[in-house]
Scaffold this motif. Structure first.
Motif, short mmCIF file in Angstrom:
data_model
loop_
_atom_site.label_atom_id
_atom_site.label_comp_id
_atom_site.label_asym_id
_atom_site.label_seq_id
_atom_site.Cartn_x
_atom_site.Cartn_y
_atom_site.Cartn_z
N LEU A 52 78.40 35.24 26.48
CA LEU A 52 79.15 34.35 25.59
C LEU A 52 78.37 34.08 24.30
O LEU A 52 78.94 34.03 23.20
N SER A 53 77.06 33.92 24.43
CA SER A 53 76.23 33.70 23.24
C SER A 53 76.24 34.93 22.34
O SER A 53 76.31 34.81 21.11
N LEU A 54 76.21 36.11 22.95
CA LEU A 54 76.25 37.36 22.18
C LEU A 54 77.58 37.49 21.45
O LEU A 54 77.62 37.85 20.26
N LEU A 55 78.67 37.17 22.13
CA LEU A 55 79.99 37.24 21.50
C LEU A 55 80.10 36.24 20.35
O LEU A 55 80.69 36.55 19.31
N GLN A 56 79.53 35.07 20.53
CA GLN A 56 79.56 34.07 19.47
C GLN A 56 78.76 34.53 18.26
O GLN A 56 79.19 34.38 17.11
N LEU A 57 77.60 35.13 18.51
CA LEU A 57 76.74 35.57 17.42
C LEU A 57 77.37 36.69 16.62
O LEU A 57 77.15 36.81 15.40
N ALA A 58 78.15 37.55 17.28
CA ALA A 58 78.78 38.69 16.61
C ALA A 58 80.20 38.40 16.15
O ALA A 58 80.86 39.28 15.59
N SER A 59 80.67 37.18 16.35
CA SER A 59 82.06 36.85 16.05
C SER A 59 82.34 36.88 14.54
O SER A 59 81.52 36.38 13.75
N PRO A 60 83.49 37.42 14.12
CA PRO A 60 83.85 37.38 12.70
C PRO A 60 84.11 35.97 12.19
O PRO A 60 84.16 35.74 10.98
N SER A 61 84.28 35.02 13.11
CA SER A 61 84.50 33.63 12.70
C SER A 61 83.19 32.86 12.51
O SER A 61 83.21 31.68 12.16
N LEU A 62 82.06 33.52 12.73
CA LEU A 62 80.77 32.88 12.51
C LEU A 62 80.68 32.44 11.04
O LEU A 62 80.89 33.26 10.14
N PRO A 63 80.40 31.18 10.76
CA PRO A 63 80.49 30.68 9.38
C PRO A 63 79.27 31.05 8.53
O PRO A 63 78.49 30.19 8.11
N VAL A 64 79.12 32.35 8.26
CA VAL A 64 78.00 32.81 7.44
C VAL A 64 78.46 33.46 6.13
O VAL A 64 77.65 33.89 5.32
N GLY A 65 79.78 33.55 5.93
CA GLY A 65 80.29 34.09 4.67
C GLY A 65 80.30 35.59 4.57
O GLY A 65 80.43 36.14 3.46
N ILE A 91 69.12 37.18 24.59
CA ILE A 91 69.87 38.42 24.38
C ILE A 91 68.86 39.55 24.19
O ILE A 91 67.92 39.43 23.39
N SER A 92 69.02 40.64 24.90
CA SER A 92 68.06 41.75 24.82
C SER A 92 68.07 42.35 23.42
O SER A 92 69.09 42.30 22.71
N PRO A 93 66.96 42.96 22.98
CA PRO A 93 66.91 43.58 21.66
C PRO A 93 68.00 44.62 21.43
O PRO A 93 68.62 44.66 20.37
N ALA A 94 68.25 45.46 22.44
CA ALA A 94 69.26 46.51 22.29
C ALA A 94 70.65 45.90 22.11
O ALA A 94 71.44 46.36 21.27
N ASN A 95 70.95 44.89 22.90
CA ASN A 95 72.27 44.25 22.78
C ASN A 95 72.41 43.48 21.47
O ASN A 95 73.48 43.46 20.86
N ALA A 96 71.33 42.85 21.03
CA ALA A 96 71.37 42.14 19.74
C ALA A 96 71.61 43.13 18.61
O ALA A 96 72.41 42.87 17.70
N LEU A 97 70.93 44.27 18.66
CA LEU A 97 71.11 45.29 17.62
C LEU A 97 72.52 45.85 17.65
O LEU A 97 73.14 46.04 16.60
N LEU A 98 73.05 46.11 18.83
CA LEU A 98 74.41 46.62 18.97
C LEU A 98 75.41 45.64 18.37
O LEU A 98 76.33 46.04 17.63
N ALA A 99 75.23 44.36 18.66
CA ALA A 99 76.13 43.34 18.13
C ALA A 99 76.02 43.25 16.62
O ALA A 99 77.03 43.09 15.91
N TYR A 100 74.81 43.35 16.09
CA TYR A 100 74.59 43.27 14.64
C TYR A 100 75.30 44.42 13.93
O TYR A 100 75.98 44.22 12.91
#
Length: 224
Positions: free
Chosen positions: A7-20, A142-151
């Motif tokens: 869930l944290s990974l999905l939140q971090l990669a979400s298009p609704s993340l308020p980062v512009g 979140i593992s490095p590989a999964n974080a990179l994939l999400a990014y």
């Protein structure tokens, strides 16, 4: 992967993340204006080339190294890679983009996880987006590989959304394109993970020129 981590990974990669992220096209607006990208096929090729040769690889490499520094609590190294990444930005708009998105994500993280505030300050006065992303990923286990994939998926998704608006393309076409790029995204992850420090470079001078040309474009929907 535990449900909470997923869930944290999905939140971090979400298009609704308020980062512009939605406000940047990274030169795509110029390419469309000049008739270089006019359809789904051209957009797909541009994104594939970006994954294979572009500066997104440097973002990914810095993200991985930032995560390693976080794991070791090596804040000097965390600060080093933040400064290194900022120095690789070839245009003012690209530098402003990573700093603005990094600051926005950092402020959100301080709200969600107040204990991260001192670590974010270790980055210095300017926070690059990949390094703040790495801090969030490491904090949320979140593992490095999964974080990179999400990014990478988030980067591709944002630019497809820009292409849908600019070319324009239909929403279904945009989703089809994202699906078609999944194998290319997953293929690039092990390549970035295997990069040595001496091999951190990209061939993106054409991309930089299109980003620079955006400044004098007559009409603009995006900030870059």
């Amino acid at each position: 992967m535990q449900d909470s981590v997923l869930l944290s990974l999905l939140q971090l990669a979400s298009p609704s993340l308020p980062v512009g992220a939605y406000s940047y096209s990274e030169g795509l607006e110029t390419l469309v204006e000049q008739g270089k990208i006019t359809d789904e096929t051209a957009l797909e090729q541009w994104l594939r080339d970006g994954l294979r040769l572009g500066s997104i690889r440097l973002d990914g490499a810095a993200l991985i190294r930032g995560g390693e520094a976080m794991q070791k609590r090596d804040y000097a190294m965390l600060r080093y890679w933040n400064h290194w990444l900022l120095a690789t930005r070839e245009t003012e708009e690209l530098r402003q983009q990573t700093v603005q998105m990094g600051r926005s994500l950092g402020l959100l993280l301080q709200t969600l996880v107040p204990d991260l505030a001192p670590i974010l300050q270790e980055l210095g006065p300017e926070w690059s987006y990949p390094l703040v992303f790495a801090i969030a990923a490491q904090s949320w286990q979140i593992s490095p590989a999964n974080a990179l994939l999400a990014y990478l998926q988030s980067w591709v998704s944002n630019l497809i959304t820009a292409g849908v608006k600019l070319i324009p393309l239909g929403q279904t076409t945009g989703q089809k394109l994202l699906f078609q790029l999944h194998p290319h995204i997953t293929a690039i992850v092990p390549e970035i993970l295997a990069l040595e420090d001496d091999n951190l470079y990209s061939c993106s001078w054409g991309f930089s020129l299109y980003c620079m040309a955006h400044e004098t474009q007559y009409t603009r929907l995006f900030r870059s």
